[in-house]
Structure formats: C-alpha cells, structure tokens
Motif scaffolding. Structure first.
Motif, PDB file in Angstrom:
ATOM      1  N   ALA A   1       0.854  -1.304   0.534  1.00 16.06           N
ATOM      2  CA  ALA A   1       0.351  -0.455  -0.014  1.00 16.06           C
ATOM      3  C   ALA A   1       0.219   1.595  -0.055  1.00 16.06           C
ATOM      4  CB  ALA A   1      -1.099  -0.403   1.349  1.00 16.06           C
ATOM      5  N   VAL A   2       1.870   1.052   1.080  1.00 20.99           N
ATOM      6  CA  VAL A   2       2.874   1.903   0.606  1.00 20.99           C
ATOM      7  C   VAL A   2       3.588   2.148  -0.680  1.00 20.99           C
ATOM      8  CG1 VAL A   2       4.898   3.329   1.590  1.00 20.99           C
ATOM      9  CG2 VAL A   2       3.385   2.655   3.224  1.00 20.99           C
ATOM     10  N   GLY A   3       3.813   1.911  -1.079  1.00 16.27           N
ATOM     11  CA  GLY A   3       4.498   1.676  -2.619  1.00 16.27           C
ATOM     12  C   GLY A   3       3.661   2.478  -3.424  1.00 16.27           C
ATOM     13  N   ILE A   4       2.132   1.575  -3.695  1.00 15.56           N
ATOM     14  CA  ILE A   4       1.140   2.244  -4.483  1.00 15.56           C
ATOM     15  C   ILE A   4       0.725   3.626  -4.055  1.00 15.56           C
ATOM     16  CG2 ILE A   4      -1.187   2.325  -4.990  1.00 15.56           C
ATOM     17  CD1 ILE A   4      -1.223  -1.086  -4.766  1.00 15.56           C
ATOM     18  N   ARG A   5       0.885   4.097  -2.625  1.00 15.75           N
ATOM     19  CA  ARG A   5       0.807   5.089  -2.829  1.00 15.75           C
ATOM     20  C   ARG A   5       2.019   6.547  -2.923  1.00 15.75           C
ATOM     21  NH1 ARG A   5       0.322   6.618   3.215  1.00 15.75           N
ATOM     22  NH2 ARG A   5       2.895   6.385   3.341  1.00 15.75           N
ATOM     23  N   ASN A   6       2.948   5.954  -3.375  1.00 19.20           N
ATOM     24  CA  ASN A   6       3.791   6.611  -3.163  1.00 19.20           C
ATOM     25  C   ASN A   6       3.939   6.889  -4.805  1.00 19.20           C
ATOM     26  OD1 ASN A   6       4.645   7.230  -0.656  1.00 19.20           O
ATOM     27  ND2 ASN A   6       6.689   5.556  -1.097  1.00 19.20           N
ATOM     28  N   LYS A   7       3.652   6.036  -5.511  1.00 22.03           N
ATOM     29  CA  LYS A   7       3.519   5.828  -7.354  1.00 22.03           C
ATOM     30  C   LYS A   7       3.085   6.598  -7.731  1.00 22.03           C
ATOM     31  CE  LYS A   7       4.900   3.942 -10.673  1.00 22.03           C
ATOM     32  NZ  LYS A   7       6.130   3.555 -11.525  1.00 22.03           N
ATOM     33  N   ARG A   8       1.371   6.619  -6.806  1.00 20.79           N
ATOM     34  CA  ARG A   8       0.537   7.684  -6.894  1.00 20.79           C
ATOM     35  C   ARG A   8       0.934   9.215  -6.662  1.00 20.79           C
ATOM     36  NH1 ARG A   8      -4.953   4.871  -5.245  1.00 20.79           N
ATOM     37  NH2 ARG A   8      -4.487   3.311  -7.080  1.00 20.79           N
TER      38      ARG A   8
ATOM     39  N   CYS B   1      17.541   6.358 -13.636  1.00 18.11           N
ATOM     40  CA  CYS B   1      16.454   5.439 -13.470  1.00 18.11           C
ATOM     41  C   CYS B   1      14.755   6.140 -12.962  1.00 18.11           C
ATOM     42  CB  CYS B   1      16.586   4.450 -11.524  1.00 18.11           C
ATOM     43  SG  CYS B   1      16.836   5.664 -10.400  1.00 18.11           S
ATOM     44  N   CYS B   2      14.775   7.505 -13.421  1.00 16.26           N
ATOM     45  CA  CYS B   2      13.769   8.451 -12.791  1.00 16.26           C
ATOM     46  C   CYS B   2      13.140   8.174 -14.211  1.00 16.26           C
ATOM     47  CB  CYS B   2      14.282   9.661 -12.563  1.00 16.26           C
ATOM     48  SG  CYS B   2      15.183   9.494 -10.906  1.00 16.26           S
ATOM     49  N   PRO B   3      12.294   8.458 -13.909  1.00 16.52           N
ATOM     50  CA  PRO B   3      10.702   8.787 -14.910  1.00 16.52           C
ATOM     51  C   PRO B   3      11.000   9.941 -15.669  1.00 16.52           C
ATOM     52  CG  PRO B   3       9.589   8.271 -12.677  1.00 16.52           C
ATOM     53  CD  PRO B   3      11.521   8.253 -12.176  1.00 16.52           C
ATOM     54  N   SER B   4      10.677  10.835 -14.961  1.00 21.15           N
ATOM     55  CA  SER B   4      11.238  12.628 -15.302  1.00 21.15           C
ATOM     56  C   SER B   4      12.461  12.488 -16.085  1.00 21.15           C
ATOM     57  CB  SER B   4      11.491  13.427 -14.394  1.00 21.15           C
ATOM     58  OG  SER B   4      12.471  13.350 -13.588  1.00 21.15           O
ATOM     59  N   ALA B   5      13.542  11.866 -15.943  1.00 19.64           N
ATOM     60  CA  ALA B   5      14.695  11.235 -16.846  1.00 19.64           C
ATOM     61  C   ALA B   5      14.375  10.702 -18.375  1.00 19.64           C
ATOM     62  CB  ALA B   5      15.988  10.807 -16.408  1.00 19.64           C
ATOM     63  N   LYS B   6      13.373   9.877 -17.873  1.00 16.43           N
ATOM     64  CA  LYS B   6      12.760   9.123 -19.711  1.00 16.43           C
ATOM     65  C   LYS B   6      12.109  10.079 -19.961  1.00 16.43           C
ATOM     66  CE  LYS B   6      13.699   4.691 -16.773  1.00 16.43           C
ATOM     67  NZ  LYS B   6      12.896   4.004 -16.651  1.00 16.43           N
TER      68      LYS B   6
END
Length: 53
Positions: A20-27, A44-49
């Motif tokens: 649940a913490v992982g999902i909350r952080n992802k959102r 590995c950062c989404p913003s770099a991609k």
C-alpha cells in the motif's frame, strides 16, 4: 494452533502495508531512486525518461 493463525495474519498485514505504501508513493510521483534531485543524470527516474522522448 491459534498462534500460527496470529502469525500468518501479522505477516499478511505487514506485506499489505508495504504494498500500500508503494502504491501510494507511486501515485504521488515519488520514486525510490536516490539520484539526489539530479534526475537528468539518473537513468532510473521517470522524469529523465520523459526528457529523452
């Protein structure tokens, strides 16, 4: 016998809370990357991609 049920419930609760913490952080857009804020240099950062496209 009842002790094993309590142990199973505790392990399941710990697993569910971690997920649940992982999902909350992802959102919320948080990531587990430790680039220190320099996401342009981090692979590995989404913003770099996003910047690569």
């Amino acid at each position: 016998m009842w002790l094993s049920y309590v142990l199973i419930v505790l392990i399941a609760a710990a697993f569910i809370s971690v997920v649940a913490v992982g999902i909350r952080n992802k959102r919320q857009g948080k990531s587990s990357c430790s680039c220190g804020g320099n996401c342009g240099a981090c692979g590995c950062c989404p913003s770099a991609k996003k910047n690569e496209k």
